[in-house]
Scaffold this active site. Sequence first.
Site, PDB file in Angstrom:
ATOM      1  N   GLY A 227      31.734  11.914 -45.784  1.00  0.00           N
ATOM      2  CA  GLY A 227      30.434  12.498 -46.527  1.00  0.00           C
ATOM      3  C   GLY A 227      29.767  11.040 -47.613  1.00  0.00           C
ATOM      4  O   GLY A 227      30.381  10.108 -46.993  1.00  0.00           O
ATOM      5  N   SER A 228      29.874  11.661 -48.361  1.00  0.00           N
ATOM      6  CA  SER A 228      28.864  11.066 -49.173  1.00  0.00           C
ATOM      7  C   SER A 228      29.460  10.058 -50.431  1.00  0.00           C
ATOM      8  O   SER A 228      30.494  10.699 -50.770  1.00  0.00           O
ATOM      9  CB  SER A 228      27.942  11.512 -50.629  1.00  0.00           C
ATOM     10  OG  SER A 228      28.214  12.450 -51.124  1.00  0.00           O
ATOM     11  N   GLU A 247      35.543   7.947 -45.936  1.00  0.00           N
ATOM     12  CA  GLU A 247      34.627   7.327 -44.916  1.00  0.00           C
ATOM     13  C   GLU A 247      33.485   8.094 -45.602  1.00  0.00           C
ATOM     14  O   GLU A 247      32.710   9.006 -45.773  1.00  0.00           O
ATOM     15  CB  GLU A 247      34.682   8.085 -42.723  1.00  0.00           C
ATOM     16  CG  GLU A 247      35.822   7.493 -42.871  1.00  0.00           C
ATOM     17  CD  GLU A 247      36.318   6.350 -43.069  1.00  0.00           C
ATOM     18  OE1 GLU A 247      35.397   6.028 -42.861  1.00  0.00           O
ATOM     19  OE2 GLU A 247      37.431   5.811 -42.598  1.00  0.00           O
ATOM     20  N   LEU A 248      32.674   6.756 -45.719  1.00  0.00           N
ATOM     21  CA  LEU A 248      31.483   7.624 -45.911  1.00  0.00           C
ATOM     22  C   LEU A 248      29.993   6.199 -46.227  1.00  0.00           C
ATOM     23  O   LEU A 248      30.365   6.489 -45.078  1.00  0.00           O
ATOM     24  CB  LEU A 248      32.038   7.083 -48.175  1.00  0.00           C
ATOM     25  CG  LEU A 248      32.824   7.067 -48.740  1.00  0.00           C
ATOM     26  CD1 LEU A 248      33.106   6.327 -50.244  1.00  0.00           C
ATOM     27  CD2 LEU A 248      33.209   8.818 -48.399  1.00  0.00           C
ATOM     28  N   CYS A 281      25.587   7.854 -40.354  1.00  0.00           N
ATOM     29  CA  CYS A 281      26.685   6.873 -41.143  1.00  0.00           C
ATOM     30  C   CYS A 281      26.105   5.651 -41.130  1.00  0.00           C
ATOM     31  O   CYS A 281      25.954   4.973 -41.973  1.00  0.00           O
ATOM     32  CB  CYS A 281      27.847   7.171 -41.679  1.00  0.00           C
ATOM     33  SG  CYS A 281      28.264   8.754 -41.776  1.00  0.00           S
ATOM     34  N   GLU A 375      20.738   4.718 -48.727  1.00  0.00           N
ATOM     35  CA  GLU A 375      22.080   5.325 -46.950  1.00  0.00           C
ATOM     36  C   GLU A 375      20.158   6.286 -46.970  1.00  0.00           C
ATOM     37  O   GLU A 375      20.389   7.229 -48.051  1.00  0.00           O
ATOM     38  CB  GLU A 375      22.529   5.611 -47.272  1.00  0.00           C
ATOM     39  CG  GLU A 375      22.605   6.234 -45.958  1.00  0.00           C
ATOM     40  CD  GLU A 375      24.256   7.400 -45.716  1.00  0.00           C
ATOM     41  OE1 GLU A 375      24.653   7.595 -46.610  1.00  0.00           O
ATOM     42  OE2 GLU A 375      24.467   7.068 -44.748  1.00  0.00           O
TER      43      GLU A 375
END
Lengths: 474, 474, 474, 474
Positions: A227-228, A247-248, A281, A375
């Site tokens: 996520g963020s 996992e960003l 991502c 992002e």
Amino acid sequence: MKTYKIYCAGSFIETDTPHQVINPYTREVFARTWLAGPEELEQAITSGKQAEKAMKALPSHKRHQILMEISEGIRYRRRDLAISLARQSGKPLKFALGEIDRAVQGFLIAAEESKRLPREYLSIDWTPKGEDMEGLVRPFPVGLIAGISPFNFPMNLAVHKIAPALASGNPIILKPARSTPLSVLELAEIIDQTDLPAGALSVLPMDREAGNQMVTDQRIRMLSFTGSPSVGWKMKQQAGKKKVALELGGNAGVVVSSSADIEDAVNKCIVGGFAYSGQVCIHAQRIYVQEEVFEEFTNRFIEKAKKLRKGDPLNDDTDISVLIDQHEANRVEQWVNEAVEQGARILTGGQKTGGYYEPTVLTGTKPEMKVCSLEIFGPVVTLEPFGNFSQAVDKVNNSNYGLQAGVFTNNLQEVNMAYEELEVGGVMINHVPTFRVDHMPYGGVKDSGFGREGIKYSIREMMEPKLLIKNKDF
Amino acid sequence: MKTYKIYCAGSFIETDTPHQVINPYTREVFARTWLAGPEELEQAITSGKQAEKAMKALPSHKRHQILMEISEGIRYRRRDLAISLARQSGKPLKFALGEIDRAVQGFLIAAEESKRLPREYLSIDWTPKGEDMEGLVRPFPVGLIAGISPFNFPMNLAVHKIAPALASGNPIILKPARSTPLSVLELAEIIDQTDLPAGALSVLPMDREAGNQMVTDQRIRMLSFTGSPSVGWKMKQQAGKKKVALELGGNAGVVVSSSADIEDAVNKCIVGGFAYSGQVCIHAQRIYVQEEVFEEFTNRFIEKAKKLRKGDPLNDDTDISVLIDQHEANRVEQWVNEAVEQGARILTGGQKTGGYYEPTVLTGTKPEMKVCSLEIFGPVVTLEPFGNFSQAVDKVNNSNYGLQAGVFTNNLQEVNMAYEELEVGGVMINHVPTFRVDHMPYGGVKDSGFGREGIKYSIREMMEPKLLIKNKDF
Amino acid sequence: MKTYKIYCAGSFIETDTPHQVINPYTREVFARTWLAGPEELEQAITSGKQAEKAMKALPSHKRHQILMEISEGIRYRRRDLAISLARQSGKPLKFALGEIDRAVQGFLIAAEESKRLPREYLSIDWTPKGEDMEGLVRPFPVGLIAGISPFNFPMNLAVHKIAPALASGNPIILKPARSTPLSVLELAEIIDQTDLPAGALSVLPMDREAGNQMVTDQRIRMLSFTGSPSVGWKMKQQAGKKKVALELGGNAGVVVSSSADIEDAVNKCIVGGFAYSGQVCIHAQRIYVQEEVFEEFTNRFIEKAKKLRKGDPLNDDTDISVLIDQHEANRVEQWVNEAVEQGARILTGGQKTGGYYEPTVLTGTKPEMKVCSLEIFGPVVTLEPFGNFSQAVDKVNNSNYGLQAGVFTNNLQEVNMAYEELEVGGVMINHVPTFRVDHMPYGGVKDSGFGREGIKYSIREMMEPKLLIKNKDF
Amino acid sequence: MKTYKIYCAGSFIETDTPHQVINPYTREVFARTWLAGPEELEQAITSGKQAEKAMKALPSHKRHQILMEISEGIRYRRRDLAISLARQSGKPLKFALGEIDRAVQGFLIAAEESKRLPREYLSIDWTPKGEDMEGLVRPFPVGLIAGISPFNFPMNLAVHKIAPALASGNPIILKPARSTPLSVLELAEIIDQTDLPAGALSVLPMDREAGNQMVTDQRIRMLSFTGSPSVGWKMKQQAGKKKVALELGGNAGVVVSSSADIEDAVNKCIVGGFAYSGQVCIHAQRIYVQEEVFEEFTNRFIEKAKKLRKGDPLNDDTDISVLIDQHEANRVEQWVNEAVEQGARILTGGQKTGGYYEPTVLTGTKPEMKVCSLEIFGPVVTLEPFGNFSQAVDKVNNSNYGLQAGVFTNNLQEVNMAYEELEVGGVMINHVPTFRVDHMPYGGVKDSGFGREGIKYSIREMMEPKLLIKNKDF
């Protein structure tokens, strides 16, 4: 209207909190499910803890069989699953089908890897003290896992939690994004048909309270979050003694050297830049092109960006559709407009129509603009020229993020420099940063993440090695 | 005159057959040793077989210690060993020193690898039949080994037999070349000072009868041979049930692409082409240069070839000296002359003075000439142009041999093609085929060999894996 | 009185805060050093960050050479280092010598492993998408590391931070315990003589403020802590985005089956129970003996415990000496007395004389007593009988901790059950939990730790894998 | 009568030499096929050589797919294949079904392993010479393979040649036993339906001339033979430059310690001793039982041996049936009778009825009797007592063979001694030597073989590693 019960401790249930699922393209509610609260979470945790023993005891042929059945079950329902996925997420059908295919692969890989857990057989006699002794290291399941998956890959990013958890002999509670909870619930239906020990899987869309509680509960041994960045790094702090995998996101860079095959680079960058409207991502956000080929690249790129077909995600030939919700479309518009105000130029795109934002290419940007430094998670790409390769590397590295990078080149020196110097988890030569196959190690450095995913790598993270030392002679 | 006893079953002995060692530069006998006959071989075999048990029983810290002491012993005697080596072989001192340094490395690597023998710990429960079972695989020493080493690296190619044999827990009988037997006997003196179990090493220059007998004796469990193809392949046939490793010769090719750094390529090709007068298995014999840079390469190459300093191998600054004996000088002369008769042109060199043959560069050769198709083992290089890269690969592959190849390029596509297509054991990018470090896997395909050397790889060959399967639960 | 400057950013310096080092046996100040404050820490961090590049760039032969020189430097000063260690810590000389020998080993292993960093070469073509692509994974140094080491192994537990940090190409700041800072400073003197890039190592005993700051500073990429559970777990929370490795304590259990060699078990348990007065993370605290042999074991154990020679740690034949300080001796006394009040019986020992506490054996204890449930960190052992093996496993598992366990048995079923069921990081068959060699994976589960140490395993933790994917064909 | 065309160069063909297949139970010809002669062999070799390139080029997802389709194809035809197998070989149906299941597994494992070929990524910079260089090692297919499989596992031992050959990217010519050629031809029908490149597989029952020619032909790069020792070792001599793998026979020993579970040992020994009438390479031929339990074991063993159900192999409940032919039955009878003449006693069995030989147990044998020293390949077991475990190990080792051994024990010391001392390829704890799963390394030492099989291990043997060294920096 179709309803989807949630999967709690091995049963499909309803709760006191109904939850509507919206088609972002039509803006209509098309399905109903429920949110779990603390009570359902407690059930899921309790049954998960009870299932630890049965999961640990599964021989590898049994784990293999269960995971193969899941893989085949997904393949069998391929098109239905893709349609449902597209409907929830606004992801064009051809990409949704690709995502389902990856889920098939994910469980296949997990099945294979479940038989190949990393074991060691060690010499202990490196000093006189260890003479006549030898050691074994076998990994044991870490225990109940919590997985949190985002909206943008409703199926596959959940698979990257569930498949390795089951392969490593761990129960798991999966919390999908609230906007796209249905794919994992459909997956739960498939898994429910297998011999998986009862209660080893729960799939729970959650209310906020339950969500927070899951992060801090100490019975859960590992938290795997996609996520963020802001949410992820905070969870690491709150996680207590449990393991954490994050996992960003990122603002991935691409470098196009003058030695590259430009046509190939353009084609791949179009996909990396605009697939699923950049809600990925490893979206190719910042493209740096060597001066000698900048004009050529730019012209071709704009031309192809303009040809992308907009439409209903359920149409077979739609290339690009709406963003996940209006809020996101507004945010993207605002960032682009802000960039323009600060001096950037729009080469194509820049218009918003409802929840749809056009494929947009910017140039003349500055690194500190939001479209560069944050992002974007939208169909926006910046194109900038560079002089020598080393400068391009610096530009890519000028970021808080470091997930993946793409480098188009046919020059061996540039390959070497890219690999040595780029501050990322993965460097793709002659491909976009968006490239991912499900068995490769995947994850970021700097603010982009913590640890590595990819079925085999997640399995390792989800296990605890135990050493046995014994005398080998008497 | 110095005498060197031979090392038989743990003792330094004399035999009935004295043997003179000649300095090929001065053509004088400068040392005496002895040849072993069948009787001494029998002693060596008997003591080797008896030592199998003690060798197998050495804990790894003990193997490590013995091998480290040997490595340090060689380093301590570095210069003396190099001088002796240069005197026997005519190898210029600077290369002789390099060879001794590699011997130091060889035993260091062996020491380290002796603690890291390849072990496996296996899941057996991939089928219901294997449920609750697990497996271990530990390598056990194969038993007494025979090593045969050639004249051209009197120390280091013997080290590549002895070091892995001891590291893997095997006794070994080493037969050095008759022209250069002293370096290994000096090594035996160093090894004799360690705690190596008695009789685990013999170093025996041999008469023909003993040599043949060693190949066929069934008590010997493995034969590791470095030498000429014709002898090697015949040994494979005669070896009976024992394992065989063959490191034979070749006519190694080099490809220089127009994308390469030409200066770098020239410098390395000079070393690869003329070091130790080309008496090297991976001598850079055939150099193919892309047309665009052929003239530039050729001019620079000839210029540097002419500057090589000829002289006494014992001088610090000698680059090139005599061949190992007059017979070899004559043979090289004859092959070059034959090529010229068949249409080749000499760009530089071509003269013989006693046992010395000049650094020689040929062009206009045809693949079927001996200077191309056979192993020249002399200071002779052929230079030919090529059009596109794919043709160069074909030229290199047009050979019965396949040891190593060198490719100078900065083009990623060419690297990939070279690796995929070249029929060799090793491809060196931006280096000559002559490149070797002692821990890399080394060996040829086609007629160039059978199996791989390089300490770690030899160790594997010298061991037999044994499986243990046991129930893990009850 | 000897003074020891602290090692900051490559220089030996003094600060504004002098610090006295006390001999716990004589209770005299015998040396002076200084504490670093925030200012010195800042220097160390700055120079550490600057050294990241040079450290990363070291080729493996250079890392190997530096680490080998350190190993040899320690060996050369072996006895002096041991005496200094014994004087600071009260550790009897024979154990201090053993610790120095382990430091020699630690750097040797690090030297060897620095050449063998875990790399992967991957097939990417498991799906059509990855056709003609291949992947490489090379580990890159994570960046500046902070290490915190405890008083009980003043040298070796610092080596377990420094050696893998240097082997993996990372700068490190090491904070030793305030009571025993000198051994690492002596080590810094040895390291300072090598070619290690300037500023890559700092050894700083610290004041509280600097200590806290080091934990939270985000420029530091990893924190490796050995110490108490309460401190360790709190650090994990405060560490922000950095990696954390925790090696904490435990109350290790031993099981002695009736099938065991009792004499061997007693001898090893005496060492595991009383070496360095039990001030060892893997001290054999709780010994469970099968009923049939309980009396025999107990009698022999008590007899041997009584024979342990008390005295000055600097005497060659001292077996046991004072605890690290009076506070600790008082605490141990109090815990034992509390156990006795709650029903435990003292079989031998139980007396305190100044800072010395007798080797003490208790029986009749209950799991909830502090002597059972907490880490005693003193020369106290509980001895309790058990019926069947499965019950013994339950007793050992009845703990918040799980570092290592020892099992004495000659029964294959019991070995299997122990390995499957004991909740620990390592199970030692026919040895005490106190067994450790420096290359094995070491670390605990439950409250005992997070991650694994042991040179090779620490190196992995201190590196970040980077993936390269490239096309292999064109 | 059913006819089976042979599979030559991708086509099902007939030749000039018809060949009859006999049901050994009914002694009737029940099918017809053909033998290949030199001409068909030549076609198969030619097409095999041509297929090398296409096989090498298959991406791993394609290899995986082909192998999975074969695995599923076998599973789909499971019962038919088992009946055909039983009819040719006289193998009772339940064992035939087990063999087909193993073939399913074999191709499954091959599919999985085809994606996991052993690759290495090496540091080259262990010396200054290799600074800034790195190495890759990828295995390449060795080229056309010849496989020779025996009658006793008509399907599975052919699978152990074909599956790894295809997985490693090699064409293969398989020569089945003349008595049982049909199973592999049926397999060829399944394989023919897949996308395997044309001509990559031939299945040719052969006449003697073609068979000999296949062994010596130098275009074939590897010979993998399963069969009798005398034939195998001779092939090694004749094989020229090609690689050779030999899986030969043995006279496997079993040790039953007094600490073992006797009931379990008896049950497994009955299967290991009499399954398929002992026509199994790892048939449990020599059983050594510790004196204390010898009588108990013997009584139970005889009792169970007597209960084995004799009959038609096609009956579901037949345990034992006829030998492969009359000649074999006569030979077994003769060896037993000879043993009795030399002093052995028959505890049960000893009668021949046509081609059927009773389950037979001998005691009072001497090591030099044929029933002990040679491979009996019949339903005959020798039972002998032993005193201490070390003596039992000596008895098992007193043999020219060394394939696998079984050890029943619950004593850890005995496990260790067995593994250290037994001269075999595999030691099975609490199982018979007959135990095999298809992914384990399998093969013998001494006269029993050369090299290791087991899908993953065969794949390694069928590939040639190629090294790539390249500069990593500039």
